[in-house]
Design an enzyme around this catalytic site. Structure first.
Site, short mmCIF file in Angstrom:
data_model
loop_
_atom_site.label_atom_id
_atom_site.label_comp_id
_atom_site.label_asym_id
_atom_site.label_seq_id
_atom_site.Cartn_x
_atom_site.Cartn_y
_atom_site.Cartn_z
N HIS A 18 3.11 -3.41 -57.06
CA HIS A 18 3.76 -2.11 -57.29
C HIS A 18 2.77 -0.98 -57.53
CE1 HIS A 18 3.67 -2.05 -61.81
NE2 HIS A 18 3.81 -3.36 -61.71
N ASP A 41 -1.93 -2.60 -64.19
CA ASP A 41 -0.54 -2.98 -63.91
C ASP A 41 0.07 -1.87 -63.07
OD1 ASP A 41 2.07 -3.79 -63.95
OD2 ASP A 41 2.35 -3.60 -66.11
N GLU A 61 8.73 -0.10 -60.13
CA GLU A 61 8.85 -1.44 -60.72
C GLU A 61 9.09 -1.35 -62.22
OE1 GLU A 61 7.48 -5.19 -62.66
OE2 GLU A 61 6.73 -3.17 -62.94
N GLU A 62 8.35 -0.44 -62.86
CA GLU A 62 8.35 -0.39 -64.33
C GLU A 62 9.69 0.06 -64.92
OE1 GLU A 62 6.14 -1.65 -66.07
OE2 GLU A 62 4.30 -1.68 -64.90
N HIS A 111 0.20 -1.72 -70.47
CA HIS A 111 1.08 -0.62 -70.87
C HIS A 111 0.46 0.24 -71.99
CE1 HIS A 111 5.04 -2.16 -68.95
NE2 HIS A 111 3.98 -2.45 -68.21
CO CO Z 1 3.56 -4.77 -63.32
#
Ligand code: CO
Length: 360
Positions: free
Chosen positions: A65, A180, A212-213, A323
């Site tokens: 992503h 990420d 995605e998140e 995150h």
């Molecule tokens: Co991810």
């Protein structure tokens, strides 16, 4: 810096909060276009590159992503402070005293999330977590009009963490934001470079998904467009090798190889595909870790549930401090993941895919 480090730096530094992935998409188009047969987007903005177009051979979807956790401008106070809506899963305490970049219509605006100084706090409030609703971004504006007109800030503008890629103290560890899942995108680019148009026994679809998140949204639409036979999702894993995190919570270690997820809150892998990944890693002396997480969610879940169901695995590069403004990854894990995905793609032929898809 070598070719891989330049790629990782470019992808990590690029701004792309969920729903605002444009700058990341541009990088992926530039990187993939020289190698692909065709490249297009779905109706939400996920990028689909088609490689090794190969008649009726099985369709393999490899996905990562583009979006990162970020914020969005909610409104500007009369005094010129920016209030925000989080995009993705932030801890309230990770939002405080950080630098941010607002992508406004007049260009980038730098800001800082301040909280009141400890000098005026009661003993009790010094240990409390400041809630996201109390937090604001100081952009140095004179007032609301100055923020809107001179700085060009408008409700709905995306806000990204302000962090720069760094080689961490001469080790093979890389510090940066948004691993990420920029690390997953970097794996895809490096796999495509390495295969260098080599013929594969499958049709390869490299997909850079959006949103995605905030609910695996781009994986839903892109897998619907492709209707794949096999799904391989590449994610950032949860390293559990630093103080305060236990082996019960996560089992991955940075530097010990890619991890195959055996369980997360969003999906279970297809068992035959899982065994195939383990076998290929053994055959090629690629270290492989296992991960069993209680929580977490990832795009593989949407690929798996598309149409009448698709055998899917999630392969992850161990990452510390997900995150937040900075994460840590290892070059060794990156290279091993690239090798593993290349070997998987070289082996996934029609007979093997037919067998994986069969439940007997
Ligand atoms: Co991810």
């Amino acid at each position: 810096m070598d070719e891989t480090e330049i790629l990782l730096e470019k992808l990590s530094n690029a701004h792309g909060p969920s729903g605002f992935e444009g700058p990341v998409r541009s990088i992926m188009i530039t990187e993939l276009k020289p190698f692909c047969d065709s490249i297009e987007t779905d109706g939400m903005g996920s990028l689909i590159g088609r490689f090794n177009t190969n008649g009726k051979a099985p369709k393999v979807m490899v996905a990562a992503h583009m979006d990162e956790v970020g914020l969005m401008v909610k409104y500007i106070t009369p005094e010129g402070y920016v209030k925000f809506q989080p995009l993705g899963g932030w801890l309230d305490q990770a939002l405080i005293n950080q630098r941010w970049t607002i992508l406004g219509k007049n260009g980038y605006v730098e800001g800082i999330t301040g909280i009141k100084t400890p000098h005026v706090m009661s003993a009790e409030s010094r240990t409390q977590v400041f809630k996201r609703d109390q937090i604001f971004i100081d952009v140095g504006a004179k007032d609301k009009q100055d923020a809107e007109e001179r700085l060009g800030i408008t409700p709905g503008d995306p806000i990204a963490p302000h962090s720069k890629f760094t080689l961490l103290n001469g080790n093979d560890l890389y510090l940066g934001k948004a691993w990420d899942d920029r690390i997953g995108l970097a794996v895809i680019v490096q796999v495509i470079r390495k295969l260098n148009k080599k013929s594969l026994p499958n049709n390869l679809y490299a997909v850079s998904t959006v949103q995605e998140e905030i609910g695996l949204r781009g994986a839903h639409t892109s897998s619907h467009k492709i209707n794949p036979d096999i799904g391989i999702n590449i994610e950032s894993g949860v390293a559990g090798d630093y103080p305060g995190i236990t082996i019960e919570e996560s089992q991955e270690k940075v530097g010990a190889g890619p991890a195959i997820f055996l369980h997360d809150a969003s999906m279970l892998p297809n068992l035959k595909l899982r065994d195939f990944v383990v076998e290929i890693s053994k055959q090629n002396d690629i270290p492989l870790q296992f991960e069993v997480l209680n929580g977490y969610g990832e795009d593989g879940a949407e690929i798996q549930k598309s149409f009448d169901g698709v055998p899917t695995v999630n392969i992850a590069i161990p990452t510390r401090y997900l995150h937040s403004h900075y994460g840590v990854i290892s070059r060794k894990d990156f290279d091993n993941t690239v090798n593993l995905v290349c070997e998987l793609l070289k082996s996934l032929n029609e007979e093997l895919v037919d067998n994986i898809k069969k439940f007997d």
